[in-house]
Design a protein around this motif. Structure first.
Motif, short mmCIF file in Angstrom:
data_model
loop_
_atom_site.label_atom_id
_atom_site.label_comp_id
_atom_site.label_asym_id
_atom_site.label_seq_id
_atom_site.Cartn_x
_atom_site.Cartn_y
_atom_site.Cartn_z
N GLY A 151 0.79 -1.23 0.00
CA GLY A 151 0.00 0.00 0.00
C GLY A 151 0.81 1.27 0.00
O GLY A 151 0.40 2.28 0.56
N LYS A 152 1.97 1.25 -0.67
CA LYS A 152 2.85 2.42 -0.63
C LYS A 152 2.23 3.63 -1.34
O LYS A 152 2.33 4.76 -0.87
CB LYS A 152 4.20 2.05 -1.26
CG LYS A 152 4.97 0.99 -0.45
CD LYS A 152 6.34 0.71 -0.99
CE LYS A 152 6.34 -0.03 -2.30
NZ LYS A 152 5.80 -1.42 -2.17
N GLU A 153 1.58 3.39 -2.49
CA GLU A 153 0.95 4.52 -3.18
C GLU A 153 -0.21 5.10 -2.37
O GLU A 153 -0.43 6.32 -2.38
CB GLU A 153 0.47 4.12 -4.57
CG GLU A 153 -0.14 5.29 -5.33
CD GLU A 153 -0.43 4.99 -6.80
OE1 GLU A 153 -1.17 5.79 -7.42
OE2 GLU A 153 0.08 3.98 -7.31
N MET A 154 -0.92 4.26 -1.65
CA MET A 154 -2.01 4.76 -0.82
C MET A 154 -1.48 5.70 0.26
O MET A 154 -2.09 6.73 0.56
CB MET A 154 -2.78 3.59 -0.20
CG MET A 154 -4.02 4.00 0.54
SD MET A 154 -5.03 2.58 1.03
CE MET A 154 -5.62 2.03 -0.56
N VAL A 155 -0.32 5.34 0.84
CA VAL A 155 0.30 6.22 1.84
C VAL A 155 0.63 7.56 1.20
O VAL A 155 0.39 8.63 1.78
CB VAL A 155 1.56 5.57 2.43
CG1 VAL A 155 2.36 6.58 3.26
CG2 VAL A 155 1.18 4.38 3.30
N ILE A 212 8.12 15.72 -2.99
CA ILE A 212 8.47 14.39 -3.47
C ILE A 212 8.14 13.35 -2.42
O ILE A 212 8.52 13.46 -1.25
CB ILE A 212 9.98 14.30 -3.82
CG1 ILE A 212 10.35 15.32 -4.90
CG2 ILE A 212 10.34 12.88 -4.26
CD1 ILE A 212 9.73 15.06 -6.25
N VAL A 213 7.41 12.32 -2.86
CA VAL A 213 7.23 11.10 -2.07
C VAL A 213 7.73 9.96 -2.94
O VAL A 213 7.25 9.78 -4.07
CB VAL A 213 5.76 10.86 -1.67
CG1 VAL A 213 5.63 9.55 -0.88
CG2 VAL A 213 5.22 12.02 -0.86
N ALA A 214 8.71 9.21 -2.46
CA ALA A 214 9.29 8.10 -3.21
C ALA A 214 8.99 6.80 -2.49
O ALA A 214 8.73 6.77 -1.28
CB ALA A 214 10.80 8.29 -3.37
N ALA A 215 9.02 5.70 -3.26
CA ALA A 215 8.73 4.40 -2.66
C ALA A 215 9.53 3.31 -3.37
O ALA A 215 9.88 3.44 -4.55
CB ALA A 215 7.24 4.08 -2.76
#
Length: 445
Positions: free
Chosen positions: A165-169, A268-271
């Protein structure tokens, strides 16, 4: 158990009695008596003749419209047709049986009714697929990190296995930030070929390369005033990593084939599902970019470590997809959760969501049962025997009855006495398996 029979034919009750075991049978031969009994008792099963007082389907429809049938209703008919069966199921019938009744079928239905008494209702509210669901200790830490990071513009690195669920975060971080009215732009860095990824990120000018017939605005520019989510950033080449680092530091990008920098205002949010610290040690990821991204780090636990969150997520997804697909599912049998807890969930929450959607679509009534789950969840494939390995010596012949006993014992042993899963593996109905266990005196201890 209490069974109500609404049928003017008294012989039907005499036929049923041997199949009811310890269940009590109550009968009504008139419409007024039948309605009185329905209203006065708590029934485990109602058997309703389609021609009862000339109003069998009308009674079924009235029960359904009154806010829920008080017990599973099985419609009996001496003239079964496809249209009648479809109409009965549409009006909420549990099953449709021809008359004379098939031997053993009512007993099987009663066994099924007893099993589905242990139900969990679907939540009436919620079910929003954009909500992060969880109450485990690991997820409480995630929620705290999100709450603290959301109100800032700090770069966030979200770590976790694929499907956690990284994109949900990332979307929740955006929705709760001061940039929430700006765009949220996502890109999967591993899904785009290396020779096209730079253009996708930074854009290009007309004529920058063969096929560049016009100017293209990249993801950084499109996210201006909002949030850019760089998914699977651990798969990016070293050359692009240096350009990403420069864009973050200088707050500007240059389109491919262009010479003028373009200012950007982007959070920026990276995963990634990779170990970036290990990649840094091995020289596969820039150390300066890692520290630039990991100002705030959010670590998502895998589903197998989230304990009772599995139940919360399952009910959440069941409710969401029941509403989305217009399915009548209202409750889930307890055995469904037993099956779900035995699965290792290598695909994490994404795999659970897909399994929940499939189960809801395949459910044929108001109760979601184990057999509605995907086959790979019910019984994951066992490790195959190595090619060329010699098989065991062929056993001596035995009677079919003895062979059946052995197969039932084996199925129960390999499924930890889970009758539903064992029946699936044997290719028979679970109520048939229960009857054979009783008939053969098989010990489940």
């Amino acid at each position: 158990m209490k069974v109500l029979l609404l049928d003017a034919d008294r012989s039907v009750g005499r036929t049923l009695e041997p199949e009811l075991d310890d269940a009590e049978l109550f009968s009504a031969q008139s419409l007024s008596e039948g309605l009185r009994l329905i209203a006065s008792g708590s029934w485990d099963l109602i058997l309703l003749d389609a021609d009862f007082s000339g109003a069998g389907l009308e009674i079924l429809g009235r029960l359904h419209e009154d806010g829920g049938i008080p017990a599973p209703v099985v419609l009996l008919t001496a003239r079964p047709t496809m249209d009648l069966a479809m109409e009965a199921i549409r009006q909420g019938a549990h099953d449709v049986l021809p008359k004379p009744l098939p031997r053993g079928r009512v007993r099987e239905i009663l066994l099924g009714v007893e099993e589905i008494k242990r139900l969990r209702p679907l939540p009436e509210a919620g079910g929003d697929d954009g909500t992060i669901v969880g109450a485990s200790q690991g997820m409480m830490g995630v929620f705290k990190s999100i709450a603290r990071a959301a109100t800032s513009d700090a770069t966030v690195l979200v770590l976790g296995e694929s499907g956690t669920g990284k994109e949900m975060v990332a979307r929740v971080l955006h929705s709760r930030s001061r940039r929430s009215r700006g765009p949220f732009v996502a890109i999967n860095c591993a899904a785009i070929p290396e020779n096209l990824l730079e253009s996708e990120l930074f854009g290009h000018e007309k004529g920058a390369f063969t096929g560049a017939i016009g100017r293209r605005i990249g993801r950084f520019e499109r996210a201006h005033g909002g949030t850019l989510f760089l998914d699977e950033i651990g798969d990016m080449s070293m050359a692009l990593q240096s350009k990403i680092l420069r864009a973050i530091q200088e707050r500007e990008v240059e389109r491919v084939g262009g010479g003028n920098p373009v200012s950007i205002d982007v959070r920026i949010v990276a995963a990634t599902n990779r170990d970036l610290q290990q990649a840094v040690r091995e020289g596969r990821f820039r150390e300066d970019l890692y520290y630039r991204l990991a100002v705030v780090t959010v670590m998502l636990p895998p589903l197998r470590e989230r304990g009772s969150d599995l139940d919360l997520l399952s009910l959440h997804f069941f409710a969401h997809y029941a509403r989305e697909h217009g399915r009548p599912v209202r409750a889930v049998a307890e055995e469904v959760f037993n099956v779900l807890h035995r699965h290792p969930w290598p695909g994490n929450v994404r795999q659970l969501r897909n399994a929940a959607e499939r189960a809801v679509v395949m459910a044929d009534g108001e109760i979601l049962l184990p057999q509605h789950l995907p086959a790979d969840i019910l019984h994951p494939p066992e490790s195959a025997q190595p090619a060329g390995a010699a098989g065991p010596a062929e056993p001596p012949l035995v009677t079919l009855e003895e062979m059946e006993k052995r197969m039932i014992r084996r199925a129960l042993r390999e499924t930890a006495n889970n009758v539903t899963v064992a029946a699936e593996r044997l290719g028979i109905h679970r109520n048939t398996l229960r009857r054979k266990i009783t008939d053969y005196g098989i010990d489940q201890g």
